[in-house]
Motif scaffolding. Sequence first.
Motif, mmCIF file in Angstrom:
data_model
loop_
_atom_site.group_PDB
_atom_site.id
_atom_site.type_symbol
_atom_site.label_atom_id
_atom_site.label_comp_id
_atom_site.label_asym_id
_atom_site.label_seq_id
_atom_site.Cartn_x
_atom_site.Cartn_y
_atom_site.Cartn_z
ATOM 1 N N ALA A 26 50.744 53.159 43.781
ATOM 2 C CA ALA A 26 49.595 53.215 42.862
ATOM 3 C C ALA A 26 48.315 53.645 43.560
ATOM 4 O O ALA A 26 47.437 54.252 42.950
ATOM 5 N N GLY A 27 48.172 53.277 44.839
ATOM 6 C CA GLY A 27 46.957 53.604 45.565
ATOM 7 C C GLY A 27 45.752 52.820 45.108
ATOM 8 O O GLY A 27 44.614 53.211 45.355
ATOM 9 N N GLU A 28 45.997 51.708 44.436
ATOM 10 C CA GLU A 28 44.916 50.865 43.944
ATOM 11 C C GLU A 28 45.421 49.440 43.773
ATOM 12 O O GLU A 28 46.624 49.200 43.770
ATOM 13 N N ALA A 29 44.473 48.517 43.629
ATOM 14 C CA ALA A 29 44.839 47.111 43.492
ATOM 15 C C ALA A 29 43.631 46.310 43.021
ATOM 16 O O ALA A 29 42.498 46.793 43.057
ATOM 17 N N VAL A 30 43.894 45.102 42.600
ATOM 18 C CA VAL A 30 42.841 44.119 42.353
ATOM 19 C C VAL A 30 43.048 43.001 43.355
ATOM 20 O O VAL A 30 44.162 42.494 43.513
ATOM 21 N N ILE A 31 41.986 42.643 44.052
ATOM 22 C CA ILE A 31 42.016 41.471 44.917
ATOM 23 C C ILE A 31 41.323 40.361 44.142
ATOM 24 O O ILE A 31 40.143 40.468 43.816
ATOM 25 N N ALA A 32 42.076 39.326 43.827
ATOM 26 C CA ALA A 32 41.562 38.196 43.065
ATOM 27 C C ALA A 32 41.269 37.051 44.032
ATOM 28 O O ALA A 32 42.126 36.682 44.829
ATOM 29 N N ILE A 33 40.059 36.521 43.960
ATOM 30 C CA ILE A 33 39.640 35.458 44.874
ATOM 31 C C ILE A 33 39.653 34.134 44.119
ATOM 32 O O ILE A 33 38.826 33.905 43.228
ATOM 33 N N PRO A 34 40.603 33.256 44.466
ATOM 34 C CA PRO A 34 40.785 32.030 43.695
ATOM 35 C C PRO A 34 39.877 30.892 44.160
ATOM 36 O O PRO A 34 39.512 30.818 45.325
#
Length: 138
Positions: A26-34
């Motif tokens: 995909a070459g992309e992502a979401v980094i979710a900070i919990p």
Amino acid sequence: MVEFEPPLIACIVSEANFSFAALRSAGEAVIAIPPRSLADTVARVGNCSGRNSDKFKRFGLTPLPATLVGAPLVRECFCNLECRVTDTSMVPRYNLFVLEVLRAWINPARKNPRTLHHRGYGAFTVDGATIKTKSKMR
């Protein structure tokens, strides 16, 4: 963080993880900070693969649409960072991706959260007090 402008993040992902293949394709992502309150969920999410299961359904998390990438945001997280892979030159040797943060989402319901930092083997550190110092940085 490895750079402030543009905002760049270094991210190491094991080649054995489904996330590795997803970043490559995909070459992309979401980094979710919990927040700290999700510590047990974070450990459970990290201990299973998303290759054949929907982690949102399995762990009762809420996906929200991102605006610049295809991956979803995680409603329960304090912050979500929409990212694009900008450098893969260190992937063959270190599994290290460099991601540019395209957009940051802060959850207004989570004021001053205590966030988690994984130290390995199921150990986490939780943020403590905030201190301020004089700085010329923005």
